[in-house]
Write an enzyme that holds these catalytic residues in place. Structure first.
Site, PDB file in Angstrom:
ATOM      1  CG  HIS A 150     -13.061   2.488   3.301  1.00  5.90           C
ATOM      2  ND1 HIS A 150     -13.818   3.409   4.000  1.00  5.90           N
ATOM      3  CD2 HIS A 150     -11.769   2.786   3.554  1.00  5.90           C
ATOM      4  CE1 HIS A 150     -13.005   4.236   4.639  1.00  5.90           C
ATOM      5  NE2 HIS A 150     -11.751   3.882   4.384  1.00  5.90           N
TER       6      HIS A 150
ATOM      7  NE  ARG B  83      -6.348   0.848   0.159  1.00  7.38           N
ATOM      8  CZ  ARG B  83      -6.638   1.542   1.238  1.00  7.38           C
ATOM      9  NH1 ARG B  83      -5.807   1.582   2.233  1.00  7.38           N
ATOM     10  NH2 ARG B  83      -7.793   2.180   1.327  1.00  7.38           N
TER      11      ARG B  83
ATOM     12  CG  ASN C  13      -1.855   1.106   1.303  1.00  2.00           C
ATOM     13  OD1 ASN C  13      -1.850   1.977   0.430  1.00  2.00           O
ATOM     14  ND2 ASN C  13      -2.688   1.115   2.326  1.00  2.00           N
TER      15      ASN C  13
ATOM     16  NE  ARG D 274     -10.428  11.253   4.749  1.00  2.00           N
ATOM     17  CZ  ARG D 274     -10.386  10.010   4.312  1.00  2.00           C
ATOM     18  NH1 ARG D 274     -11.267   9.585   3.423  1.00  2.00           N
ATOM     19  NH2 ARG D 274      -9.482   9.170   4.766  1.00  2.00           N
TER      20      ARG D 274
ATOM     21  CD  GLU E 173      -8.847  -2.065   4.373  1.00  2.00           C
ATOM     22  OE1 GLU E 173      -8.419  -1.687   5.471  1.00  2.00           O
ATOM     23  OE2 GLU E 173      -9.189  -1.295   3.472  1.00  2.00           O
TER      24      GLU E 173
END
Ligand code: AMP
Length: 394
Positions: free
Chosen positions: A173, A84, A9, A231, A377
């Site tokens: 996601h 990813r 990632n 956020r 993940e």
């Protein structure tokens, strides 16, 4: 393929990695190369004995950091690399074997994710240069949500903006929502209708029916939807014009404030860390209490809205750092959905933390289940990589 898959990632100044063995019971070697390009670039990780290490990397760039990561694997050679990738646009509905054409398509998609895709591409270029013999697979955050119907993915904007510029809702996601909903299908013994809540530093919900995502809270970018660590999530679309006209703010500043200075941090004026917020709220900090309240209300509101996408609701799945570890947040969210007929088991809720998987409802027949399912993940990216290479998943 029995060799492990190296899952990568790649961010603009960091590379997170995990060497995922074919057998689920084998340990993973994991780590993070961070502050790349700066004087204090370093590699932190866990070795084969489960011991932590930290190693300085000088002013390492991505290629040098990947070389150091490979050396740190102590002779465990990966059989493939799974990357990813944040945004696959409309082109990628599933994982893709990386070749020059895929790279070119990803470069063309970068405008949709200017903060993420260029860094992902940097990682892909570095690993292809270092391991030309290894198959490399891109696994996209957006791909799982490519099953959204138009009524869920279209904005009510002039059609040309969608047709000519791809302006639509994509969702993110996806790897996590796909993993926890597939896990719930397996645990429940049937494919169902799940509302999934991935609550970490980034937060999103999804409505999943028989393994297909039908709606999700994030949109064109990962800013839409829930309140997150820093956020804002949903705001009035008129806000940007208002801030520009009334306060004279430039676009860059508006973007920075909404992405980095808002959410739990902005509301509380304190921190984006839910642990600290819960402690501060208990100690009487009004901003922290408000941040937690808004956070939970917005999750419940999103779940209620997404329930419209499902023919039947079999349960709600909590995951991510907050979803897996905060009984208080789960309890507040459930309390805000009385019309769903949920029945939380307070003891199971309190005890299902720190990586435990389990049901936290009273198992009453004909009521939707409540599950805590730690996300994986990296495991999912490794599985999709293996699947694509024609192998059976772990
Ligand atoms: P993630 O991005 O999935 O790693 O999640 C990070 C978030 O999980 C941060 O807001 C943490 O404060 C939160 N978190 C981790 N452990 C706990 C805990 N025990 N209680 C509440 N929040 C937690």
């Amino acid at each position: 393929m029995n060799d492990p898959v190296l899952v990568i990632n790649c961010g603009s100044s960091s590379i997170k990695y995990a060497l995922v063995p074919a057998a689920a019971d084998q340990p993973r070697l994991t780590g993070l190369a961070e502050r790349l390009g700066s004087d204090d670039a370093r590699l932190k990780g866990t070795d084969a004995r489960g011991e932590s290490f930290t190693r300085p990397l000088g002013r390492a760039d991505h290629v040098q950091a990947l070389t150091a990561i490979l050396e740190g694997l102590e002779g465990h050679r990966p059989g493939a690399v799974g990357h990813r990738v944040v945004h696959g646009g409309e082109h990628f509905t599933r994982a893709a074997l990386i070749d020059d054409e895929v790279v070119a398509t990803l470069e063309a998609t970068s405008a949709l994710a200017p903060l993420h895709n260029p860094a992902n591409l940097q990682g892909i270029a570095a690993t292809r240069a270092l391991f030309p013999e290894l198959p490399q697979v891109a696994v996209f955050d957006t791909a799982f949500h490519q099953s959204l119907p138009p009524r869920a993915y279209r904005y009510a904007l002039p059609e040309a903006l969608y047709r000519d510029y791809g302006i639509r809702r994509y969702g993110f996601h996806g790897t996590s929502h796909a993993y926890v909903s597939a896990r719930a299908d397996a645990l429940a013994g049937h494919s169902g209708g799940w509302l999934t809540a991935h609550l970490g530093n980034g937060c999103s919900t999804a409505a999943v029916w028989e393994g297909r995502s039908l709606d999700t809270s994030m949109g064109l970018t990962p800013l839409e939807g829930l309140v997150m660590g820093t956020r804002s999530g949903d705001v009035d679309p008129g806000l940007h014009a208002h801030l520009a006209r009334q306060l004279g703010w430039e676009l860059e500043k508006i973007d920075r404030v909404l992405n980095r200075e808002s959410g739990l941090l902005g509301l509380s004026g304190l921190t984006n860390d839910m642990r600290e917020l819960e402690a501060a709220a208990d100690a009487g900090h009004a901003g922290a209490a408000l941040a937690v309240e808004v956070f939970c209300y917005r999750i419940a509101k999103s779940l209620a809205a997404l329930s419209c996408a499902l023919p039947r609701l079999d349960g709600i799945l909590f995951t991510g750092g907050i979803g897996e570890n905060s009984p208080a947040v789960r309890e507040k969210v459930v309390a805000l959905l009385p019309h769903f007929g949920l029945a939380l088991d307070p003891t199971a809720n309190r005890e299902t933390i720190r990586g435990r998987e389990g049901r936290i409802d009273t198992l009453t027949p004909n009521r939707p289940a409540l599950w805590v399912i730690p996300t994986d993940e990296e495991g999912r990216i490794a599985d999709e990589t293996r699947q694509l290479l024609g192998e059976t998943p772990r």
